[in-house]
Scaffold this motif. Structure first.
Motif, mmCIF file in Angstrom:
data_model
loop_
_atom_site.group_PDB
_atom_site.id
_atom_site.type_symbol
_atom_site.label_atom_id
_atom_site.label_comp_id
_atom_site.label_asym_id
_atom_site.label_seq_id
_atom_site.Cartn_x
_atom_site.Cartn_y
_atom_site.Cartn_z
ATOM 1 N N GLY A 1 0.814 -1.209 0.000
ATOM 2 C CA GLY A 1 0.000 0.000 0.000
ATOM 3 C C GLY A 1 0.849 1.261 0.000
ATOM 4 O O GLY A 1 2.077 1.211 0.105
ATOM 5 N N ALA A 2 0.185 2.390 -0.091
ATOM 6 C CA ALA A 2 0.874 3.686 -0.108
ATOM 7 C C ALA A 2 1.630 3.939 1.192
ATOM 8 O O ALA A 2 2.615 4.681 1.210
ATOM 9 C CB ALA A 2 -0.132 4.804 -0.352
ATOM 10 N N ASP A 3 1.199 3.294 2.275
ATOM 11 C CA ASP A 3 1.860 3.463 3.564
ATOM 12 C C ASP A 3 3.084 2.562 3.732
ATOM 13 O O ASP A 3 3.729 2.551 4.775
ATOM 14 C CB ASP A 3 0.875 3.206 4.701
ATOM 15 C CG ASP A 3 0.302 1.794 4.680
ATOM 16 O OD1 ASP A 3 0.594 1.007 3.748
ATOM 17 O OD2 ASP A 3 -0.467 1.469 5.614
ATOM 18 N N GLY A 4 3.416 1.782 2.684
ATOM 19 C CA GLY A 4 4.567 0.887 2.738
ATOM 20 C C GLY A 4 4.286 -0.449 3.386
ATOM 21 O O GLY A 4 5.154 -1.294 3.475
ATOM 22 N N ARG A 5 3.045 -0.667 3.818
ATOM 23 C CA ARG A 5 2.674 -1.937 4.455
ATOM 24 C C ARG A 5 2.121 -2.907 3.405
ATOM 25 O O ARG A 5 1.556 -2.495 2.404
ATOM 26 C CB ARG A 5 1.645 -1.706 5.554
ATOM 27 C CG ARG A 5 2.197 -0.856 6.688
ATOM 28 C CD ARG A 5 1.169 -0.666 7.804
ATOM 29 N NE ARG A 5 1.608 0.312 8.770
ATOM 30 C CZ ARG A 5 2.394 0.040 9.814
ATOM 31 N NH1 ARG A 5 2.808 -1.184 10.006
ATOM 32 N NH2 ARG A 5 2.739 1.001 10.659
ATOM 33 N N ILE A 6 2.268 -4.178 3.676
ATOM 34 C CA ILE A 6 1.786 -5.219 2.765
ATOM 35 C C ILE A 6 0.267 -5.222 2.761
ATOM 36 O O ILE A 6 -0.371 -5.280 3.813
ATOM 37 C CB ILE A 6 2.317 -6.601 3.197
ATOM 38 C CG1 ILE A 6 3.847 -6.630 3.176
ATOM 39 C CG2 ILE A 6 1.728 -7.704 2.330
ATOM 40 C CD1 ILE A 6 4.480 -6.416 1.828
ATOM 41 N N SER A 7 -0.322 -5.164 1.568
ATOM 42 C CA SER A 7 -1.784 -5.183 1.463
ATOM 43 C C SER A 7 -2.312 -6.571 1.080
ATOM 44 O O SER A 7 -3.482 -6.858 1.289
ATOM 45 C CB SER A 7 -2.267 -4.136 0.462
ATOM 46 O OG SER A 7 -1.704 -4.372 -0.805
ATOM 47 N N GLN A 8 -1.460 -7.422 0.518
ATOM 48 C CA GLN A 8 -1.841 -8.805 0.187
ATOM 49 C C GLN A 8 -0.740 -9.720 0.712
ATOM 50 O O GLN A 8 0.194 -10.071 -0.003
ATOM 51 C CB GLN A 8 -2.031 -8.976 -1.314
ATOM 52 C CG GLN A 8 -3.209 -8.213 -1.865
ATOM 53 C CD GLN A 8 -3.376 -8.406 -3.363
ATOM 54 O OE1 GLN A 8 -2.592 -9.057 -4.032
ATOM 55 N NE2 GLN A 8 -4.442 -7.830 -3.891
#
Length: 154
Positions: free
Chosen positions: A59-66
């Motif tokens: 994601g845009a926040d640098g966290r894994i989204s999948q």
């Protein structure tokens, strides 16, 4: 007198221990996080790697989204490394390996967190990843801080 002896009262402990050890040898391999003690720079504790998340999208926040630890040969592998503690000019290095020892790539980023920070890394192979086991090793200023394993399958 009979030559047959009854098992000792502690024989059940030996049997239980053997069964537990056998079960541990057959346990499925999962993602592992091995944390090293907090490194120090000039006597001051440096940032601490608290988590590595892997996945196929970020994601845009640098966290894994999948999130996943099982990838397809055509996937881009993303790693989101969470660190705690403030620091200045800290070098985070991600080293990617295939089959435990074959170096794929090393990528470094210099960070200066004020508290919790998520730093993302990614790995792409346009020709496709070979099927097998992989790992990513995260270093903080040259010291191994965490290791996570993952797999590539069809």
């Amino acid at each position: 007198m009979s030559a047959i002896r009854k098992p000792g009262r502690y024989a059940w402990i030996a049997v239980a221990t053997a069964l537990i050890l056998a079960a541990c040898d057959n346990a499925p391999t999962t993602t592992t996080h091995a944390r090293a003690p907090a490194a120090k720079k000039h006597g001051i504790p440096m940032i601490d790697v608290t988590r590595i998340d892997l996945g196929t999208a970020i994601g845009a926040d640098g966290r894994i989204s999948q999130q996943t630890t099982v990838f397809k040969p055509t996937d881009t592998v993303y790693a989101a490394v969470t660190t705690e503690r403030p620091g200045h000019g800290i070098v985070l290095k991600a080293t990617w390996y295939f089959d435990e020892s074959s170096l794929i790539k090393e990528v470094s980023q210099t960070v200066s967190p004020t508290d919790t920070l998520v730093t993302d890394f990614h790995l792409v192979n346009d020709a496709g990843w070979p099927i097998g086991r992989y790992k990513i090793e995260i270093q903080v200023d040259g010291q191994i801080a965490a290791v996570t394993e993952y797999n590539v399958r069809q």
